[in-house]
Write a protein that holds these residues in place. Structure first.
Motif, PDB file in Angstrom:
ATOM      1  N   MET B   1       0.850  -1.207   0.000  1.00 36.39           N
ATOM      2  CA  MET B   1       0.000   0.000   0.000  1.00 36.39           C
ATOM      3  C   MET B   1       0.885   1.257   0.000  1.00 36.39           C
ATOM      4  N   ALA B   2       0.383   2.316  -0.546  1.00 36.95           N
ATOM      5  CA  ALA B   2       1.177   3.547  -0.595  1.00 36.95           C
ATOM      6  C   ALA B   2       1.350   4.135   0.810  1.00 36.95           C
ATOM      7  N   THR B   3       2.489   4.779   1.007  1.00 38.00           N
ATOM      8  CA  THR B   3       2.785   5.401   2.298  1.00 38.00           C
ATOM      9  C   THR B   3       1.682   6.366   2.723  1.00 38.00           C
ATOM     10  N   LYS B   4       1.169   7.106   1.727  1.00 39.75           N
ATOM     11  CA  LYS B   4       0.118   8.076   2.030  1.00 39.75           C
ATOM     12  C   LYS B   4      -1.118   7.385   2.614  1.00 39.75           C
ATOM     13  N   ASP B   5      -1.486   6.275   2.007  1.00 39.49           N
ATOM     14  CA  ASP B   5      -2.643   5.532   2.517  1.00 39.49           C
ATOM     15  C   ASP B   5      -2.367   4.965   3.906  1.00 39.49           C
ATOM     16  N   ASP B   6      -1.159   4.451   4.094  1.00 32.33           N
ATOM     17  CA  ASP B   6      -0.795   3.908   5.409  1.00 32.33           C
ATOM     18  C   ASP B   6      -0.890   4.986   6.484  1.00 32.33           C
ATOM     19  N   LEU B   7      -0.355   6.156   6.136  1.00 33.84           N
ATOM     20  CA  LEU B   7      -0.386   7.261   7.100  1.00 33.84           C
ATOM     21  C   LEU B   7      -1.824   7.641   7.433  1.00 33.84           C
ATOM     22  N   GLU B   8      -2.631   7.793   6.388  1.00 31.13           N
ATOM     23  CA  GLU B   8      -4.025   8.167   6.593  1.00 31.13           C
ATOM     24  C   GLU B   8      -4.708   7.139   7.489  1.00 31.13           C
ATOM     25  N   PHE B   9      -4.409   5.877   7.212  1.00 29.92           N
ATOM     26  CA  PHE B   9      -5.027   4.806   7.980  1.00 29.92           C
ATOM     27  C   PHE B   9      -4.619   4.851   9.455  1.00 29.92           C
ATOM     28  N   ILE B  10      -3.330   5.036   9.711  1.00 34.22           N
ATOM     29  CA  ILE B  10      -2.923   5.032  11.128  1.00 34.22           C
ATOM     30  C   ILE B  10      -3.461   6.255  11.880  1.00 34.22           C
ATOM     31  N   TYR B  11      -3.615   7.376  11.173  1.00 37.55           N
ATOM     32  CA  TYR B  11      -4.212   8.548  11.833  1.00 37.55           C
ATOM     33  C   TYR B  11      -5.688   8.293  12.147  1.00 37.55           C
ATOM     34  N   GLU B  12      -6.356   7.615  11.217  1.00 36.46           N
ATOM     35  CA  GLU B  12      -7.773   7.328  11.419  1.00 36.46           C
ATOM     36  C   GLU B  12      -7.969   6.404  12.632  1.00 36.46           C
ATOM     37  N   VAL B  13      -7.142   5.380  12.702  1.00 35.28           N
ATOM     38  CA  VAL B  13      -7.258   4.443  13.833  1.00 35.28           C
ATOM     39  C   VAL B  13      -6.992   5.165  15.157  1.00 35.28           C
ATOM     40  N   GLN B  14      -5.951   5.999  15.174  1.00 39.09           N
ATOM     41  CA  GLN B  14      -5.639   6.743  16.396  1.00 39.09           C
ATOM     42  C   GLN B  14      -6.811   7.622  16.818  1.00 39.09           C
ATOM     43  N   LYS B  15      -7.439   8.249  15.816  1.00 35.20           N
ATOM     44  CA  LYS B  15      -8.543   9.143  16.137  1.00 35.20           C
ATOM     45  C   LYS B  15      -9.728   8.362  16.710  1.00 35.20           C
ATOM     46  N   GLU B  16     -10.053   7.251  16.053  1.00 31.89           N
ATOM     47  CA  GLU B  16     -11.177   6.455  16.550  1.00 31.89           C
ATOM     48  C   GLU B  16     -10.878   5.935  17.958  1.00 31.89           C
ATOM     49  N   ALA B  17      -9.665   5.454  18.150  1.00 26.44           N
ATOM     50  CA  ALA B  17      -9.301   4.929  19.476  1.00 26.44           C
ATOM     51  C   ALA B  17      -9.357   6.044  20.519  1.00 26.44           C
ATOM     52  N   SER B  18      -8.916   7.213  20.131  1.00 25.38           N
ATOM     53  CA  SER B  18      -8.918   8.325  21.066  1.00 25.38           C
ATOM     54  C   SER B  18     -10.345   8.746  21.419  1.00 25.38           C
ATOM     55  N   LEU B  19     -11.229   8.766  20.437  1.00 24.59           N
ATOM     56  CA  LEU B  19     -12.618   9.153  20.704  1.00 24.59           C
ATOM     57  C   LEU B  19     -13.322   8.122  21.583  1.00 24.59           C
ATOM     58  N   ILE B  20     -13.053   6.849  21.321  1.00 24.23           N
ATOM     59  CA  ILE B  20     -13.656   5.810  22.170  1.00 24.23           C
ATOM     60  C   ILE B  20     -13.047   5.901  23.576  1.00 24.23           C
ATOM     61  N   GLY B  21     -11.759   6.209  23.616  1.00 26.17           N
ATOM     62  CA  GLY B  21     -11.110   6.422  24.918  1.00 26.17           C
ATOM     63  C   GLY B  21     -11.763   7.563  25.681  1.00 26.17           C
ATOM     64  N   ASN B  22     -12.122   8.626  24.987  1.00 24.82           N
ATOM     65  CA  ASN B  22     -12.846   9.744  25.614  1.00 24.82           C
ATOM     66  C   ASN B  22     -14.162   9.258  26.228  1.00 24.82           C
ATOM     67  N   ALA B  23     -14.889   8.461  25.458  1.00 22.95           N
ATOM     68  CA  ALA B  23     -16.176   7.938  25.961  1.00 22.95           C
ATOM     69  C   ALA B  23     -15.939   7.102  27.214  1.00 22.95           C
ATOM     70  N   ALA B  24     -14.878   6.295  27.191  1.00 21.39           N
ATOM     71  CA  ALA B  24     -14.554   5.488  28.374  1.00 21.39           C
ATOM     72  C   ALA B  24     -14.210   6.395  29.558  1.00 21.39           C
ATOM     73  N   SER B  25     -13.507   7.478  29.276  1.00 21.30           N
ATOM     74  CA  SER B  25     -13.166   8.409  30.358  1.00 21.30           C
ATOM     75  C   SER B  25     -14.418   9.043  30.953  1.00 21.30           C
TER      76      SER B  25
END
Lengths: 504, 504
Positions: B1-25
């Motif tokens: 996969m292209a680096t750009k797609d990989d980067l976009e993907f890892i940012y998306e996962v971090q964001k989702e995890a962070s938002l769910i983490g907020n809900a848990a908090s």
């Protein structure tokens, strides 16, 4: 896969979806109660991601495959009655959800939180124009949803169905067409009386929040009798939400010029909370752990608010509480006048403050406007004028500002189109339940005044709450009261009560 | 996969995890503040499911594959500095998380909520035996986690690393071994003075909650200057939690016999909240939007609590507030005595009420007990006796009850083994930051008393908050103060301050 495994799997998915739904409900509750204002942007994204997760869980192919296997008649008939109900109800819900793409759900949820904030600002600033572009976008979302789900008949049916399963425009229109002239006629009768002409407020002056809070704290544990399973807070628009099977919360609001409204608000929400808390534990974390419709849910809040708390018998004990809480303000107020004021009929601008007689006219107004908006007969920019025109025609009053008119309710900003009619349905159901309860519980009305609520709570639990979402709302009413939705019963309840009060 | 797609993907996962983490908090915050008691069972399951979701997201093979592709040196060196940091930090975290099975995370989170409730009950009933079996189970969970992650060196390193990345028993033991005799010596010096022998409380009587609340509400917006991004509530154990980049909340508690404790508690948590709220927005919803360690976070709360709010200069303005809020109770109290009482040194039972000199001895006690529990040298059943024995040996006081001793802190019930040492590290860091700040901001201590906090806040933001989690805590201190963790600097700060107060 074995039926046992399929069943286990669908229960697990329901449980996970329900728990994530609880977390989303807490995000929503907090947004309305304690969240610092600037939290809104993250909050809308937090809500969106949880909605997305639940939606993805529900539309997952693995779940759908399991449900299809379980729905085969040879399999289905071997299930226990509870499992069979869970499977068929869940299948129906999943089938509907699978029509809606995840992206739509995420975009919609994000927009919903922002639209709500814009409505708040518009209301504060008293300016419909601030809200208008968001409302337009919301209606576009609704039309898109209709396209996805596309129930038969009128496009509005899809919206109605989210709140009142199976309800259609075809059924609803004649109900409202019958109810409207009856209410208008009753209002005319009332307005013709001497009693109406000389009615004026006896509760005057300021009623500090602490006193109102004390009355609220006194009545709500009479209805929610179990400790440590609920709480009450303040919010702009009162609501009830369940964050678990043992954690139901509701809100009220205090207006220091109108202490009756916070009181009836608390009683109203207590009725909702009681329903949720009495849902059978055996259905916890399944699709059956719910009311079958918003209308039936509303019947509970309206029963406690209108029928119990505005009764002559209960007015006695409430009067004592008021005298205790507000000795100065209540000086010289007579019980008779207090009871009358609790039941003042008077065309007014605000739905949530409307009396029993005019209330459904506010609903009919909203239903007709929603229908016109969805059908495209009415443009958002013309909404305030049309609102005001119909208010004048039906109730004879005209809002001076948008905040007192078209901006008063939160619903449209949340996308709750199709919700308002359930308030009227619930109000009608409540009168039917009351008629039956009177037959089943001797001396019912005397019990109101003695705070003997236990037999009433048990009756409601037996006939309504304990059913969960296993049979349709109308069937619950039919089974309990001998007849489904019955406008005549409602009109007769109103006529009897208000004839006695106004003497027409 | 292209680096750009990989980067976009890892940012998306971090964001989702962070938002769910907020809900848990939020679930956690609510559990400690407003949740009806019986909500706990559902709550523990809600928390468990969100933890599970985040864990599954983080250990997902797709994320791991993307990270491995991005970690290739040819790819890595072409990234922007920010992306490179995100990739390497995330890679490290994911690698660690992938060692822990999802089932463990779910079981652990469910147990954590229940264990917390059992601790509360045990503390209320003042009975360690109620808590003991749960603590034993918690230690088993911790040992299992150590097995999974298995950092080099002492088993306790794995626990330490969760709170203070890179910290080891080998580094920490000598620090505490050096600090302990220094504190004991200083305490001895203080105890030998006349001033110590005649010190007695001048704040006597009851200080009603409203007055304390008013002082709390006065000081906290001086530190958190932006509106609508934070809130303060009450809880048994004060804490700070962020539910989004613009929503940080903290709690305090009120003891009507000890108004200084709620005040210093509020200031302490405000320091934490300020850090979170000043984290760079450009790192929002990435692994960099965090402090590098709990110790550094604690340096902020300790700076405001100990160094600012217990300073002679600030005592002036606080004295005025106290006289305003408690005119009767403050009658006859002199500023000099008030300042002294703010800095009373006195061996005592409760860590959170301990003075600056004895505080770290409480920490060293807990560190040594944790080490003994993890190494298996100490059994849970023997913990209260051992606690009391060491308290007596080190501080000369013995708790009469478990609630005043071994049951006082929430940490073990949450599984926070390895957390306590960070309190000492933060306290030391705070003294180093203060020494440097004095050089950089002329008239710093005078500013405390004039509430001129803006230059201080900016200094902290520049040197600490704005770094996010891009460099190690110790490196931040080294870069700012010229030297990493420095016990001597801390001891010298204490000696100078308390010599002046006690005159030894």
């Amino acid at each position: 896969m074995a039926t046992k495994d399929d069943l286990e799997f669908i229960y697990e998915v329901q449980k996970e979806a329900s728990l994530i739904g609880n977390a989303a409900s807490l995000l929503q509750w907090d947004l309305e109660t304690y969240m610092p204002k600037k939290g809104i942007e993250d909050r809308s994204e937090q809500l969106a991601i949880l909605s997305k997760l639940v939606h993805e869980m529900i539309i997952d192919d693995k779940l759908w495959a399991a449900l299809k296997r379980l729905m085969k008649s040879a399999v289905l008939k071997k299930l226990t009655p509870k499992d069979r109900l869970v499977v068929t109800r869940l299948h129906k819900g999943v089938e509907k959800s699978r029509k809606v793409p995840t992206k739509f759900v995420t975009d919609y949820t994000k927009f919903q939180a922002i639209c709500g904030e814009k409505w708040k600002i518009a209301r504060e600033k008293n300016k419909f124009a601030i809200f208008a572009p968001y409302l337009e976008k919301m209606i576009k979302f609704k039309k898109q949803k209709i396209k996805y789900i596309n129930l038969p008949g009128h496009p509005y049916n899809t919206l109605l169905d989210s709140f009142e399963e199976g309800m259609t425009v075809k059924q609803l229109k004649p109900i409202f067409e019958k109810l409207k002239p009856e209410l208008v006629r009753l209002l005319k009768d009332i307005k013709s009386t001497k009693q109406y002409k000389r009615q004026k407020k006896t509760l005057k002056g300021r009623f500090p929040e602490e006193g109102q809070q004390a009355i609220s704290d006194w009545i709500y544990p009479q209805i929610i009798r179990e400790k440590d399973i609920s709480r009450i807070d303040k919010s702009t628009h009162p609501f009830t939400v369940s964050l678990g099977t043992q954690d139901t919360r509701f809100t009220t609001r205090f207006d220091d010029k109108d202490p009756l409204s916070s009181f009836t608000g608390t009683v109203h929400e207590s009725g909702h909370a009681l329903y949720d808390l009495n849902l059978p534990q055996k259905y916890a974390h399944t699709t059956l752990h719910d009311a079958p419709s918003f209308g039936l849910h509303e019947s509970q809040s309206r029963f406690w608010e209108n029928i119990m708390s505005r009764s002559e018998s209960f007015a006695n004990v409430l009067f004592t509480q008021f005298k205790k809480g507000f000795p100065t303000q209540m000086k010289g107020v007579k019980l008779k006048d207090f009871y009358h004021e609790l039941n003042f009929v008077k065309p007014s601008l605000i739905r949530v403050e409307a009396d029993e007689v005019t209330y459904c006219l506010h609903i009919i107004l909203r239903f007709e406007l929603e229908l016109a908006l969805i059908e495209g007969r009415l443009k958002v920019k013309d909404l305030p004028a049309e609102w005001n025109r119909q208010m004048k025609a039906m109730l004879g009053v005209t809002p001076k500002t948008d905040a007192l008119g078209v901006l008063q309710d939160v619903h449209w900003s949340c996308g709750y189109f199709g919700y308002f009619p359930t308030y009227a349905l619930g109000t009608i159901y409540a009168s039917q339940l009351f008629a039956q309860m009177k037959k089943d519980i001797p001396g019912l009305e005397r019990k109101f005044g003695k705070l003997q609520f236990v037999p009433i709570i048990n009756w409601l639990k037996k006939h309504v709450h304990s059913k969960g979402d296993t049979i349709r709302a109308d069937d619950i009413i039919k089974k309990t009261c001998g007849k489904g939705l019955d406008v005549d019963a409602y009109v007769s309840y109103l006529r009897t009560k208000y004839k006695k009060i106004y003497g027409f």
